[in-house]
Design an enzyme around this catalytic site. Sequence first.
Site, PDB file in Angstrom:
ATOM      1  CE1 TYR A  55      -4.020  -1.775  -0.164  1.00 22.52           C
ATOM      2  CE2 TYR A  55      -2.656  -3.396   1.605  1.00 22.52           C
ATOM      3  CZ  TYR A  55      -3.862  -3.081   0.344  1.00 22.52           C
ATOM      4  OH  TYR A  55      -4.776  -4.265   0.301  1.00 22.52           O
ATOM      5  CD  GLN A  88     -16.632  -2.353  -7.088  1.00 25.47           C
ATOM      6  OE1 GLN A  88     -15.836  -3.239  -6.934  1.00 25.47           O
ATOM      7  NE2 GLN A  88     -17.475  -2.257  -8.034  1.00 25.47           N
ATOM      8  CG  ASN A  89     -11.666   2.946  -8.407  1.00 21.65           C
ATOM      9  OD1 ASN A  89     -11.709   1.745  -8.562  1.00 21.65           O
ATOM     10  ND2 ASN A  89     -11.763   3.742  -9.444  1.00 21.65           N
ATOM     11  CB  VAL A  90      -8.366   2.067  -2.553  1.00 21.06           C
ATOM     12  CG1 VAL A  90      -9.365   1.227  -1.862  1.00 21.06           C
ATOM     13  CG2 VAL A  90      -7.346   1.638  -3.407  1.00 21.06           C
ATOM     14  CG  HIS A 106     -14.113  -1.822  -1.569  1.00 17.30           C
ATOM     15  ND1 HIS A 106     -13.848  -2.438  -3.152  1.00 17.30           N
ATOM     16  CD2 HIS A 106     -15.158  -2.260  -1.517  1.00 17.30           C
ATOM     17  CE1 HIS A 106     -15.103  -3.212  -3.365  1.00 17.30           C
ATOM     18  NE2 HIS A 106     -15.819  -3.200  -1.897  1.00 17.30           N
ATOM     19  N   GLY A 171     -16.720   0.770 -15.618  1.00 20.63           N
ATOM     20  CA  GLY A 171     -15.178   0.261 -15.084  1.00 20.63           C
ATOM     21  C   GLY A 171     -15.335  -0.683 -14.006  1.00 20.63           C
ATOM     22  CB  THR A 172     -16.969  -2.034 -11.689  1.00 15.20           C
ATOM     23  OG1 THR A 172     -17.307  -3.332 -10.806  1.00 15.20           O
ATOM     24  CG2 THR A 172     -18.458  -1.555 -11.819  1.00 15.20           C
ATOM     25  CB  SER A 173     -15.481  -7.260 -13.561  1.00 14.22           C
ATOM     26  OG  SER A 173     -14.905  -7.255 -12.016  1.00 14.22           O
TER      27      SER A 173
HETATM   28  N1  LIG Z   1      -7.888   2.335  -8.973  1.00  9.63           N
HETATM   29  C1  LIG Z   1      -7.959   1.634  -7.730  1.00  9.63           C
HETATM   30  O1  LIG Z   1      -8.290   2.233  -6.765  1.00  9.63           O
HETATM   31  C2  LIG Z   1      -7.740   0.130  -7.817  1.00  9.63           C
HETATM   32  C3  LIG Z   1      -7.137  -0.532  -8.739  1.00  9.63           C
HETATM   33  C4  LIG Z   1      -7.227  -2.002  -8.673  1.00  9.63           C
HETATM   34  C5  LIG Z   1      -7.829  -2.697  -7.632  1.00  9.63           C
HETATM   35  N2  LIG Z   1      -8.515  -2.015  -6.749  1.00  9.63           N
HETATM   36  C6  LIG Z   1      -9.267  -2.933  -5.764  1.00  9.63           C
HETATM   37  O2  LIG Z   1      -9.513  -4.028  -6.311  1.00  9.63           O
HETATM   38  C7  LIG Z   1     -11.117  -4.326  -6.475  1.00  9.63           C
HETATM   39  C8  LIG Z   1     -11.592  -4.873  -7.789  1.00  9.63           C
HETATM   40  O3  LIG Z   1     -10.693  -4.224  -8.872  1.00  9.63           O
HETATM   41  P1  LIG Z   1     -10.802  -4.816 -10.068  1.00  9.63           P
HETATM   42  O4  LIG Z   1      -9.407  -4.417 -10.880  1.00  9.63           O
HETATM   43  O5  LIG Z   1     -11.079  -6.124 -10.398  1.00  9.63           O
HETATM   44  O6  LIG Z   1     -12.119  -3.942 -10.594  1.00  9.63           O
HETATM   45  P2  LIG Z   1     -13.080  -4.421 -11.293  1.00  9.63           P
HETATM   46  O7  LIG Z   1     -13.762  -5.627 -10.864  1.00  9.63           O
HETATM   47  O8  LIG Z   1     -13.908  -3.093 -10.920  1.00  9.63           O
HETATM   48  O9  LIG Z   1     -12.998  -4.713 -12.889  1.00  9.63           O
HETATM   49  C9  LIG Z   1     -12.136  -3.881 -13.696  1.00  9.63           C
HETATM   50  C10 LIG Z   1     -13.116  -3.574 -14.849  1.00  9.63           C
HETATM   51  O10 LIG Z   1     -12.708  -2.278 -15.611  1.00  9.63           O
HETATM   52  C11 LIG Z   1     -12.996  -2.619 -17.020  1.00  9.63           C
HETATM   53  N3  LIG Z   1     -12.089  -1.708 -17.675  1.00  9.63           N
HETATM   54  C12 LIG Z   1     -10.895  -1.938 -17.967  1.00  9.63           C
HETATM   55  N4  LIG Z   1     -10.378  -0.724 -18.782  1.00  9.63           N
HETATM   56  C13 LIG Z   1     -11.217   0.286 -18.648  1.00  9.63           C
HETATM   57  C14 LIG Z   1     -11.334   1.276 -19.398  1.00  9.63           C
HETATM   58  N5  LIG Z   1     -10.214   1.946 -19.888  1.00  9.63           N
HETATM   59  N6  LIG Z   1     -12.730   2.141 -18.996  1.00  9.63           N
HETATM   60  C15 LIG Z   1     -13.404   1.501 -18.707  1.00  9.63           C
HETATM   61  N7  LIG Z   1     -13.463  -0.053 -17.820  1.00  9.63           N
HETATM   62  C16 LIG Z   1     -12.349  -0.326 -18.118  1.00  9.63           C
HETATM   63  C17 LIG Z   1     -12.763  -3.791 -17.225  1.00  9.63           C
HETATM   64  O11 LIG Z   1     -13.361  -4.498 -18.232  1.00  9.63           O
HETATM   65  C18 LIG Z   1     -13.321  -4.715 -15.889  1.00  9.63           C
HETATM   66  O12 LIG Z   1     -14.585  -4.719 -15.871  1.00  9.63           O
HETATM   67  C19 LIG Z   1     -11.536  -2.779  -6.061  1.00  9.63           C
HETATM   68  O13 LIG Z   1     -12.815  -2.998  -5.718  1.00  9.63           O
HETATM   69  C20 LIG Z   1     -10.685  -1.962  -5.423  1.00  9.63           C
HETATM   70  O14 LIG Z   1     -10.869  -2.050  -4.138  1.00  9.63           O
HETATM   71  C21 LIG Z   1      -8.699  -0.666  -6.852  1.00  9.63           C
END
Ligand SMILES: NC(=O)c1ccc[n+]([C@@H]2O[C@H](COP(=O)([O-])OP(=O)(O)OC[C@H]3O[C@@H](n4cnc5c(N)ncnc54)[C@H](O)[C@@H]3O)[C@@H](O)[C@H]2O)c1
Length: 229
Positions: A55, A88-90, A106, A171-173
């Site tokens: 982190y 969900q982003n940090v 999160h 942008g979330t799966s």
């Molecule tokens: N930026 C951050 O804060 C960050 C980054 C990575 C992981 N995380 C943590 O991990 C958890 C889940 O993370 P994850 O990576 O599986 O996220 P997620 O489950 O939200 O999946 C990522 C999604 O983003 C989509 N994506 C990729 N590029 C994109 C773009 N240019 N525009 C729009 N959509 C796009 C993908 O198709 C996918 O569906 C989060 O809840 C968080 O706590 C946070």
Amino acid sequence: MQKPKIAVLTGAGISAESGIKTFRDADGLWEGHDVMEVASPEGWHRNRNLVLDFYNQRRKQLKTVAPNAAHHSLVRLEEKFDVTIITQNVDDLHERAGSANIIHLHGELRKVRSTANPSLIYEWEEDCVEGDTCEQGAQLRPHIVWFGEAVPEIERAAALMPIVERVIIVGTSMQVYPAAGLIHYAPRFAPIHYVDPRPAAIDWTGPLEIIPEPATQGLDALVHRLLDS
Ligand SMILES: NC(=O)c1ccc[n+]([C@@H]2O[C@H](COP(=O)([O-])OP(=O)(O)OC[C@H]3O[C@@H](n4cnc5c(N)ncnc54)[C@H](O)[C@@H]3O)[C@@H](O)[C@H]2O)c1
């Protein structure tokens, strides 16, 4: 007149074009780590230094990235709508773009909290290391919700959903619960717009618009359309 309410559910994908990697796009690895190693209470008990360091790196990375056009589009949406971002982003890119109402489901990279008293939360800009303690003398940990932990902010988010007139998902799966379940608290006929180049299947019987584009492009067009409507 009151502005119509919109909830915007964002995931790692909205920050991808700022240079912060998602982890589902990298085979379940988060910056090269198995997520259970760095984002679970078990991982923390196994190796605190590894987790703190992970982190610390993520916090440092924030200083090298900036909000992208998608974060800025959501700020523009406030001209006509009462927007709440439920992320969900940090990372802190919604804050730095200037969004007014943000719920971090999160946790936040720029905060740490006491391992003894979860209500002792501190703003933290630099590295957090073994030996950094709260005012009660307990080790500090990242202010992040790890897998298997409660999501205290889910209640505030769930309370908002029944009074929104529209939902945007970016942008979330939609794999991580309880975040993914929030749409089911929205009014049954509320339109949902889902921007993601690789959208997941969404269980929604109301109007659903899938926009299979990167966040910057898809949101720019959608926000223009909603502001002009
Ligand atoms: N930026 C951050 O804060 C960050 C980054 C990575 C992981 N995380 C943590 O991990 C958890 C889940 O993370 P994850 O990576 O599986 O996220 P997620 O489950 O939200 O999946 C990522 C999604 O983003 C989509 N994506 C990729 N590029 C994109 C773009 N240019 N525009 C729009 N959509 C796009 C993908 O198709 C996918 O569906 C989060 O809840 C968080 O706590 C946070």
